[in-house]
Design a protein around this motif. Sequence first.
Motif, PDB file in Angstrom:
ATOM      1  N   PRO A  30       0.826  -1.206   0.000  1.00  0.00           N
ATOM      2  CA  PRO A  30       0.000   0.000   0.000  1.00  0.00           C
ATOM      3  C   PRO A  30       0.861   1.257   0.000  1.00  0.00           C
ATOM      4  CG  PRO A  30       0.211  -0.819   2.230  1.00  0.00           C
ATOM      5  CD  PRO A  30       0.987  -1.773   1.353  1.00  0.00           C
ATOM      6  N   THR A  31       0.437   2.254  -0.737  1.00  0.00           N
ATOM      7  CA  THR A  31       1.025   3.580  -0.600  1.00  0.00           C
ATOM      8  C   THR A  31      -0.120   4.575  -0.462  1.00  0.00           C
ATOM      9  OG1 THR A  31       1.101   4.403  -2.898  1.00  0.00           O
ATOM     10  CG2 THR A  31       2.825   2.835  -2.236  1.00  0.00           C
ATOM     11  N   GLU A  32       0.215   5.818  -0.206  1.00  0.00           N
ATOM     12  CA  GLU A  32      -0.837   6.824  -0.083  1.00  0.00           C
ATOM     13  C   GLU A  32      -1.508   7.118  -1.420  1.00  0.00           C
ATOM     14  OE1 GLU A  32       2.983   9.137  -0.734  1.00  0.00           O
ATOM     15  OE2 GLU A  32       2.344   7.201   0.047  1.00  0.00           O
ATOM     16  N   THR A  33      -0.863   6.758  -2.536  1.00  0.00           N
ATOM     17  CA  THR A  33      -1.414   7.057  -3.862  1.00  0.00           C
ATOM     18  C   THR A  33      -2.264   5.884  -4.365  1.00  0.00           C
ATOM     19  OG1 THR A  33       0.656   6.288  -4.902  1.00  0.00           O
ATOM     20  CG2 THR A  33       0.434   8.656  -4.451  1.00  0.00           C
ATOM     21  N   TYR A  35      -1.979   1.172  -4.760  1.00  0.00           N
ATOM     22  CA  TYR A  35      -1.182  -0.010  -4.399  1.00  0.00           C
ATOM     23  C   TYR A  35      -0.108  -0.240  -5.459  1.00  0.00           C
ATOM     24  CZ  TYR A  35      -3.737  -1.676  -0.321  1.00  0.00           C
ATOM     25  OH  TYR A  35      -4.263  -1.795   0.939  1.00  0.00           O
ATOM     26  N   HIS A 124       3.043   6.140   3.218  1.00  0.00           N
ATOM     27  CA  HIS A 124       2.185   5.178   3.912  1.00  0.00           C
ATOM     28  C   HIS A 124       2.962   4.496   5.038  1.00  0.00           C
ATOM     29  CE1 HIS A 124      -0.634   1.974   4.720  1.00  0.00           C
ATOM     30  NE2 HIS A 124      -1.503   2.525   3.887  1.00  0.00           N
ATOM     31  N   VAL A 152      -6.792   0.711  -5.553  1.00  0.00           N
ATOM     32  CA  VAL A 152      -6.688   1.520  -4.332  1.00  0.00           C
ATOM     33  C   VAL A 152      -7.093   0.728  -3.085  1.00  0.00           C
ATOM     34  CG1 VAL A 152      -6.932   3.745  -5.485  1.00  0.00           C
ATOM     35  CG2 VAL A 152      -8.990   2.534  -4.725  1.00  0.00           C
ATOM     36  N   CYS A 174      -6.261   3.466  -0.171  1.00  0.00           N
ATOM     37  CA  CYS A 174      -5.314   4.561  -0.429  1.00  0.00           C
ATOM     38  C   CYS A 174      -6.027   5.913  -0.293  1.00  0.00           C
ATOM     39  CB  CYS A 174      -4.714   4.421  -1.823  1.00  0.00           C
ATOM     40  SG  CYS A 174      -3.859   2.856  -2.082  1.00  0.00           S
ATOM     41  N   SER A 294      -9.732  10.626  -4.589  1.00  0.00           N
ATOM     42  CA  SER A 294      -9.660   9.430  -3.759  1.00  0.00           C
ATOM     43  C   SER A 294     -10.674   8.366  -4.186  1.00  0.00           C
ATOM     44  CB  SER A 294      -9.868   9.786  -2.282  1.00  0.00           C
ATOM     45  OG  SER A 294     -11.201  10.186  -2.027  1.00  0.00           O
TER      46      SER A 294
END
Length: 336
Positions: A30-33, A35, A124, A152, A174, A294
């Motif tokens: 996972p990242t904030e943007t 996966y 993340h 996401v 995300c 989002s």
Amino acid sequence: MNTGIFQTSIGNDLAIAADWLRQSELVAIPTETVYGLAGNALKEESVLKIFLAKDRPRFNPLILHVPDIDAVKKYVLGISPVMELLMNTFSPGPITFLLDKNPDLVSDVVTAGSSKVAVRIPAHPVTQALLKQLDFPLVAPSANRFGYVSPVTAAHVYEGLQGRIPYILDGGTCTVGVESTIVDEEDGQLIIRRTGKVSMEDIAKATGILPALKTHAEDHPVAPGMLKTHYATHTPLYLGNATDTSALAAGKKVIIMGWGSKESIAASYHFQGTTILLQVVSLSNDCRIDEVASKLFASMRNADNLGAEAILVEPFPNEGIGQAINDRLQRASVLH
């Protein structure tokens, strides 16, 4: 590639994820943007598996993920003052930097032969913790089959890569929802190669330099996300004025997407009697552009599963992250 080689599992065990990565296997992270599909950036065997798992063309470069600025410096030949300023201002976060690579450590397989490498420090907490357990950087394009809508959630990853990878590290949904901004520098000029959460205005405010926008390349992209057709739903998506796309969708089963109330979104469209409106999707009831970002990819994926023959959406205000939203929609659209 044998697509049934793994019994793919979803979990939140960092030790399991790290163990697979040390074995040169792939793990979705996972990242904030969105996966990412991660592999050991220093093992060509691992990097090549990413291209195979995604059906991704080898000419499309990958992004190096590292835990901090000190790690960035290990894999590049240098960082200019303006790029270091941007790194200190926006990292960890949804921004990627194109820098001259250290050819002794970064393979041409990672950069598709380019002398520059794309590097980012994800924010993340789960992936930050994972990176700090490893003694190598990760390369991680979006964790989906090439050309499709980016994932996401862990479930989105499973839908596309089940059987192709052993493990999906679940970090929830995300928060940003679109891929990172990619910034380059040539002869003192800042260049945005891919739009994202960190906008042109943000970069100009931080540096006093208005960056140029150069986000398209077909044959030999210098950064990920530059291909004309990308992020596409299986259902044809039409981006444009509601009047025009209403006519193009005549006689079809359609889904319309926008922001504001569902009534206000629907009021923009005027369909012929044979057109069937299956659903109206509001990406933000109160017209918040960050919420649109989002929800964008998840909503596009959901629309793909509703039996529509067309997805219609009007462009959003082309400023801030709205520029990134329009970019992704344009690349997904059948209208170019």
